[in-house]
Each structure stands twice: as structure tokens, then as C-alpha cells.
Scaffold this motif. Structure first.
Motif, PDB file in Angstrom:
ATOM      1  N   GLY A   1       5.254  -2.030  -1.733  1.00 39.07           N
ATOM      2  CA  GLY A   1       4.629  -2.934  -2.707  1.00 39.07           C
ATOM      3  C   GLY A   1       3.352  -2.300  -3.224  1.00 39.07           C
ATOM      4  N   SER A   2       3.254  -2.190  -4.555  1.00 38.72           N
ATOM      5  CA  SER A   2       2.118  -1.492  -5.155  1.00 38.72           C
ATOM      6  C   SER A   2       1.461  -2.337  -6.239  1.00 38.72           C
ATOM      7  CB  SER A   2       2.618  -0.177  -5.775  1.00 38.72           C
ATOM      8  OG  SER A   2       1.592   0.441  -6.509  1.00 38.72           O
ATOM      9  N   ARG A   3       0.176  -2.082  -6.465  1.00 40.13           N
ATOM     10  CA  ARG A   3      -0.505  -2.713  -7.601  1.00 40.13           C
ATOM     11  C   ARG A   3       0.007  -2.119  -8.906  1.00 40.13           C
ATOM     12  NH1 ARG A   3      -6.275  -0.892  -6.071  1.00 40.13           N
ATOM     13  NH2 ARG A   3      -4.953   0.935  -5.742  1.00 40.13           N
ATOM     14  N   ASP A   4       0.543  -0.901  -8.835  1.00 44.32           N
ATOM     15  CA  ASP A   4       1.041  -0.223 -10.028  1.00 44.32           C
ATOM     16  C   ASP A   4       2.366   0.465  -9.655  1.00 44.32           C
ATOM     17  OD1 ASP A   4       1.554   1.385 -12.193  1.00 44.32           O
ATOM     18  OD2 ASP A   4      -0.475   2.236 -12.321  1.00 44.32           O
TER      19      ASP A   4
ATOM     20  N   ALA B   1      -0.686  -1.877   4.705  1.00 44.70           N
ATOM     21  CA  ALA B   1      -1.245  -0.525   4.831  1.00 44.70           C
ATOM     22  C   ALA B   1      -2.217  -0.317   3.667  1.00 44.70           C
ATOM     23  CB  ALA B   1      -0.128   0.510   4.819  1.00 44.70           C
ATOM     24  N   THR B   2      -3.147  -1.238   3.575  1.00 43.86           N
ATOM     25  CA  THR B   2      -4.136  -1.242   2.487  1.00 43.86           C
ATOM     26  C   THR B   2      -5.526  -0.987   3.072  1.00 43.86           C
ATOM     27  OG1 THR B   2      -4.164  -3.630   2.807  1.00 43.86           O
ATOM     28  CG2 THR B   2      -2.901  -2.792   0.945  1.00 43.86           C
ATOM     29  N   PRO B   3      -6.447  -0.466   2.247  1.00 48.92           N
ATOM     30  CA  PRO B   3      -7.811  -0.317   2.772  1.00 48.92           C
ATOM     31  C   PRO B   3      -8.399  -1.700   3.011  1.00 48.92           C
ATOM     32  CG  PRO B   3      -7.722   0.247   0.429  1.00 48.92           C
ATOM     33  CD  PRO B   3      -6.321  -0.030   0.855  1.00 48.92           C
TER      34      PRO B   3
ATOM     35  N   ALA C   1       5.006   1.455 -11.209  1.00 46.59           N
ATOM     36  CA  ALA C   1       5.540   2.566 -12.011  1.00 46.59           C
ATOM     37  C   ALA C   1       4.893   3.879 -11.554  1.00 46.59           C
ATOM     38  CB  ALA C   1       5.281   2.311 -13.492  1.00 46.59           C
ATOM     39  N   ARG C   2       3.573   3.862 -11.435  1.00 49.02           N
ATOM     40  CA  ARG C   2       2.856   5.079 -11.017  1.00 49.02           C
ATOM     41  C   ARG C   2       3.230   5.450  -9.576  1.00 49.02           C
ATOM     42  NH1 ARG C   2      -0.868   5.688  -7.621  1.00 49.02           N
ATOM     43  NH2 ARG C   2      -1.159   3.443  -7.510  1.00 49.02           N
ATOM     44  N   ALA C   3       3.203   4.460  -8.688  1.00 52.62           N
ATOM     45  CA  ALA C   3       3.508   4.746  -7.276  1.00 52.62           C
ATOM     46  C   ALA C   3       4.954   5.215  -7.122  1.00 52.62           C
ATOM     47  CB  ALA C   3       3.250   3.508  -6.428  1.00 52.62           C
TER      48      ALA C   3
ATOM     49  N   GLY D   1       0.855  -1.188   0.000  1.00 56.56           N
ATOM     50  CA  GLY D   1       0.000   0.000   0.000  1.00 56.56           C
ATOM     51  C   GLY D   1       0.888   1.234   0.000  1.00 56.56           C
ATOM     52  N   THR D   2       0.695   2.086  -1.007  1.00 56.28           N
ATOM     53  CA  THR D   2       1.574   3.258  -1.136  1.00 56.28           C
ATOM     54  C   THR D   2       0.807   4.554  -0.872  1.00 56.28           C
ATOM     55  OG1 THR D   2       1.149   3.438  -3.512  1.00 56.28           O
ATOM     56  CG2 THR D   2       2.988   2.035  -2.841  1.00 56.28           C
ATOM     57  N   GLY D   3      -0.246   4.455  -0.062  1.00 60.74           N
ATOM     58  CA  GLY D   3      -1.028   5.641   0.308  1.00 60.74           C
ATOM     59  C   GLY D   3      -0.404   6.350   1.495  1.00 60.74           C
ATOM     60  N   LYS D   4      -1.247   7.063   2.231  1.00 62.94           N
ATOM     61  CA  LYS D   4      -0.749   7.909   3.335  1.00 62.94           C
ATOM     62  C   LYS D   4       0.053   7.096   4.355  1.00 62.94           C
ATOM     63  CE  LYS D   4      -5.052   9.415   3.919  1.00 62.94           C
ATOM     64  NZ  LYS D   4      -5.633   9.016   2.627  1.00 62.94           N
ATOM     65  N   MET D   5      -0.529   5.982   4.799  1.00 64.95           N
ATOM     66  CA  MET D   5       0.135   5.204   5.858  1.00 64.95           C
ATOM     67  C   MET D   5       1.366   4.472   5.329  1.00 64.95           C
ATOM     68  SD  MET D   5       0.033   4.780   8.991  1.00 64.95           S
ATOM     69  CE  MET D   5       0.351   3.691  10.376  1.00 64.95           C
ATOM     70  N   GLY D   6       1.253   3.873   4.154  1.00 68.77           N
ATOM     71  CA  GLY D   6       2.392   3.140   3.584  1.00 68.77           C
ATOM     72  C   GLY D   6       3.586   4.057   3.393  1.00 68.77           C
TER      73      GLY D   6
ATOM     74  N   ALA E   1      -3.563   2.331  15.101  1.00 67.99           N
ATOM     75  CA  ALA E   1      -4.254   3.373  15.870  1.00 67.99           C
ATOM     76  C   ALA E   1      -3.402   4.629  16.029  1.00 67.99           C
ATOM     77  CB  ALA E   1      -4.668   2.825  17.241  1.00 67.99           C
ATOM     78  N   VAL E   2      -2.379   4.755  15.192  1.00 69.00           N
ATOM     79  CA  VAL E   2      -1.576   5.985  15.210  1.00 69.00           C
ATOM     80  C   VAL E   2      -1.671   6.613  13.822  1.00 69.00           C
ATOM     81  CG1 VAL E   2       0.568   4.696  14.689  1.00 69.00           C
ATOM     82  CG2 VAL E   2       0.721   6.961  15.694  1.00 69.00           C
ATOM     83  N   ALA E   3      -1.900   7.922  13.795  1.00 72.34           N
ATOM     84  CA  ALA E   3      -2.164   8.582  12.515  1.00 72.34           C
ATOM     85  C   ALA E   3      -0.920   8.618  11.627  1.00 72.34           C
ATOM     86  CB  ALA E   3      -2.644  10.013  12.762  1.00 72.34           C
ATOM     87  N   ALA E   4      -1.160   8.449  10.313  1.00 72.26           N
ATOM     88  CA  ALA E   4      -0.062   8.530   9.344  1.00 72.26           C
ATOM     89  C   ALA E   4       0.664   9.870   9.475  1.00 72.26           C
ATOM     90  CB  ALA E   4      -0.617   8.357   7.928  1.00 72.26           C
ATOM     91  N   ARG E   5      -0.072  10.894   9.802  1.00 74.23           N
ATOM     92  CA  ARG E   5       0.545  12.221   9.935  1.00 74.23           C
ATOM     93  C   ARG E   5       1.639  12.212  11.004  1.00 74.23           C
ATOM     94  NH1 ARG E   5      -2.428  18.041  11.203  1.00 74.23           N
ATOM     95  NH2 ARG E   5      -0.481  19.162  11.519  1.00 74.23           N
TER      96      ARG E   5
ATOM     97  N   ASP F   1      -0.245  -6.079  10.735  1.00 75.42           N
ATOM     98  CA  ASP F   1      -1.567  -5.650  10.260  1.00 75.42           C
ATOM     99  C   ASP F   1      -1.866  -4.256  10.807  1.00 75.42           C
ATOM    100  OD1 ASP F   1      -4.194  -5.260   9.580  1.00 75.42           O
ATOM    101  OD2 ASP F   1      -4.976  -6.642  11.110  1.00 75.42           O
ATOM    102  N   ALA F   2      -1.692  -3.256   9.929  1.00 74.00           N
ATOM    103  CA  ALA F   2      -1.982  -1.872  10.337  1.00 74.00           C
ATOM    104  C   ALA F   2      -3.336  -1.411   9.800  1.00 74.00           C
ATOM    105  CB  ALA F   2      -0.874  -0.951   9.822  1.00 74.00           C
ATOM    106  N   THR F   3      -4.129  -2.357   9.301  1.00 73.46           N
ATOM    107  CA  THR F   3      -5.412  -1.978   8.686  1.00 73.46           C
ATOM    108  C   THR F   3      -6.505  -1.798   9.748  1.00 73.46           C
ATOM    109  OG1 THR F   3      -6.305  -4.219   8.427  1.00 73.46           O
ATOM    110  CG2 THR F   3      -4.831  -3.424   6.688  1.00 73.46           C
TER     111      THR F   3
END
Ligand SMILES: NC(=O)c1ccc[n+]([C@@H]2O[C@H](COP(=O)([O-])OP(=O)(O)OC[C@H]3O[C@@H](n4cnc5c(N)ncnc54)[C@H](OP(=O)(O)O)[C@@H]3O)[C@@H](O)[C@H]2O)c1
Length: 215
Positions: A29-32, A65-67, A34-36, A7-12, A127-131, A88-90
Motif C-alpha cells: 500500500g503506497s501513497r503513490d 512499515a512506515t516511518p 503508480a510511482r511505487a 510503506g514501500t521503502g526498504k522494510m515494506g 527489531a530485524v533489519a530489512a536487509r 506494527d513493525a515501526t
């Protein structure tokens, strides 16, 4: 240590940045990839971005870190997770996960342990914010934010506790994997309190206990 992060979003991205600064080698690790990879590079980070299969293959510790809605498909896509430590951070949306013995585990982490058969799941960092994870200064007025973790494999839990402490959080052993339901409730409580008070994901909790219990 090489740590795969799915997961390459906020948390990843926040975890990758934090572990990289602490001297570990994160592999996103990303589904895409190149884009990530372009997104990660555009933010000035020299972090490896691979396919999910490559990230899993090249690391013994994998953080999720995936939805929630996308996690099962990733775990069942065939990347061999047996024997690996899975952090497991989900957070599953309540009450997605069944709550009685006949219908399934009472927490998201239990469900993940079923999907990632043979892996050693440790619930942590949900339970800890990505920020806060991604911030340069993670302490609040000199106090570390407590990051509870739980799981059934002692060695896996010790590995995860070290990774939590490495990024200046206060690891707290919350018991066996079934305690993940409390950690998942805690995440909901943190989000609720954050939103209600308009704090912008900038609150963390610190668990007080007797000094001898601190690692
Ligand atoms: N944000 C926080 O403060 C925070 C804190 C603690 C825990 N968490 C938990 O961490 C997980 C990720 O949160 P987030 O805020 O990082 O989410 P996000 O910004 O939306 O990123 C999620 C990432 O997961 C990957 N993904 C895989 N399957 C997906 C699918 N079916 N749909 C969408 N994305 C998919 C995507 O990366 P690719 O496209 O590269 O595959 C995406 O960038 C959630 O379970 C959340 O509860 C978040």
C-alpha cells in the motif's frame, strides 16, 4: 494469505519479497502506487502495489512499515482497520512516546492501537533489519534469527507467529502489547550495536530458551 504492507521503502519491500517467496500474497500500500509500482517492477518483483485504502480493504492482516512521523496520518486517514490484525513493525524515535498513564501509552505500539481503534495490534518485526528480511538466506550458520512479537489478542498473535515462521525466523511470544516498549528498546539496541561495530545491518539476535518453550 493476502497480507497488506503499508510503506514501500526498504522494510515494506523486503517483507513483500519474503512473504511472496513463502507462498503468501503481499499487497503493498503506497501513497503513490503508480510511482511505487514502477520501483517494485524495476527490481523484478511481481508484487501488487495499490493505494493504501485498497491494500487495507483487501487484506485482513496489515503490516505497518512506515516511518513513525508518517504513521499517524495514515492510520487516521479513514481506512477501516477495525477487526484487522495490524503488525506494527515501526520504531518511534525515543522519547517521542509519552511514558506515563496520564499522558499516554509507554510505547509506539500502544499509540498505534489508539490511532487504529478497534484493530488487533501485534508488535513484531521491528527489531530485524530489512536487509535480513529481504535476504534469500536468513539463517546465520544454521540458526534462525529470533523475532519477538507481543499483543493482547491471542488469535492475532498466532497469525503473526505463523507469518514470522513462514519466512524462516524464530517467533518468540514476548507477552502483552505493553511489552512492545522492550521490543522498541531492542530495535534501538540492535541499530546501536550494528552501527558501532560497522556491521552494515547484517546482525540478528537469537534468544536461547528451553526446547519445550519453542513453538
Ligand atoms: N529498514 C530496516 O532495516 C527496518 C527494520 C525494522 C523496522 N523498520 C521500521 O520500518 C519502518 C520503515 O522503515 P524503512 O527503512 O522501510 O523506511 P523507508 O525506506 O524510508 O520507507 C518508508 C516508506 O513509508 C512510506 N511512507 C508513508 N508515509 C510516509 C512519510 N510521511 N514520509 C516518508 N515515507 C512515508 C513510503 O512509501 P510510499 O511513498 O510508497 O507511501 C516510504 O517508502 C520504520 O518505522 C522503521 O523503524 C525498518
Amino acid at each position: 494469505m493476502r497480507v497488506g504492507i503499508i510503506g514501500t521503502g526498504k522494510m515494506g519491500r523486503a517483507l513483500a519479497s519474503a512473504w511472496s517467496s513463502a507462498g503468501h500474497v503481499p499487497v503493498l500500500g503506497s501513497r503513490d502506487p503508480a510511482r511505487a509500482g514502477e520501483i517494485v517492477a524495476s527490481r523484478g518483483r511481481a508484487i501488487e502495489v495499490r493505494s493504501i485504502a485498497d491494500a487495507v480493504r483487501s487484506c485482513d492482516v496489515i503490516a505497518l512499515a512506515t516511518p513513525w512521523h508518517g504513521t499517524r496520518a495514515i492510520l487516521e486517514a479513514g481506512s477501516p482497520l477495525a477487526g484487522k490484525v495490524v503488525i506494527d513493525a515501526t520504531n518511534p524515535p525515543y522519547p517521542t512516546v509519552a511514558t506515563d498513564k496520564d499522558t499516554g501509552p509507554a510505547c509506539g505500539a500502544g499509540q498505534i492501537a489508539r490511532w487504529a481503534a478497534g484493530s488487533r495490534v501485534v508488535k513484531a518485526l521491528n527489531a530485524v533489519a530489512a536487509r535480513i528480511v529481504g535476504a534469500r538466506q536468513r539463517q546465520f550458520d544454521g540458526s534462525r534469527v529470533t523475532v519477538p512479537y507481543c499483543g493482547d489478542d491471542r488469535e492475532a498473535k498466532a497469525t503473526v507467529a505463523d507469518l514470522i515462521a513462514a519466512i524462516d525466523f524464530d517467533p518468540y511470544d514476548a507477552g502483552p502489547l505493553e511489552a512492545a516498549r522492550h521490543l522498541e528498546s531492542l530495535a534501538r539496541a540492535m541499530v546501536g550495536m550494528d552501527v558501532a561495530a560497522g556491521r552494515g545491518n547484517d546482525i540478528g539476535f537469537s534468544l536461547l530458551r528451553r526446547p519445550s518453550e519453542r513453538p
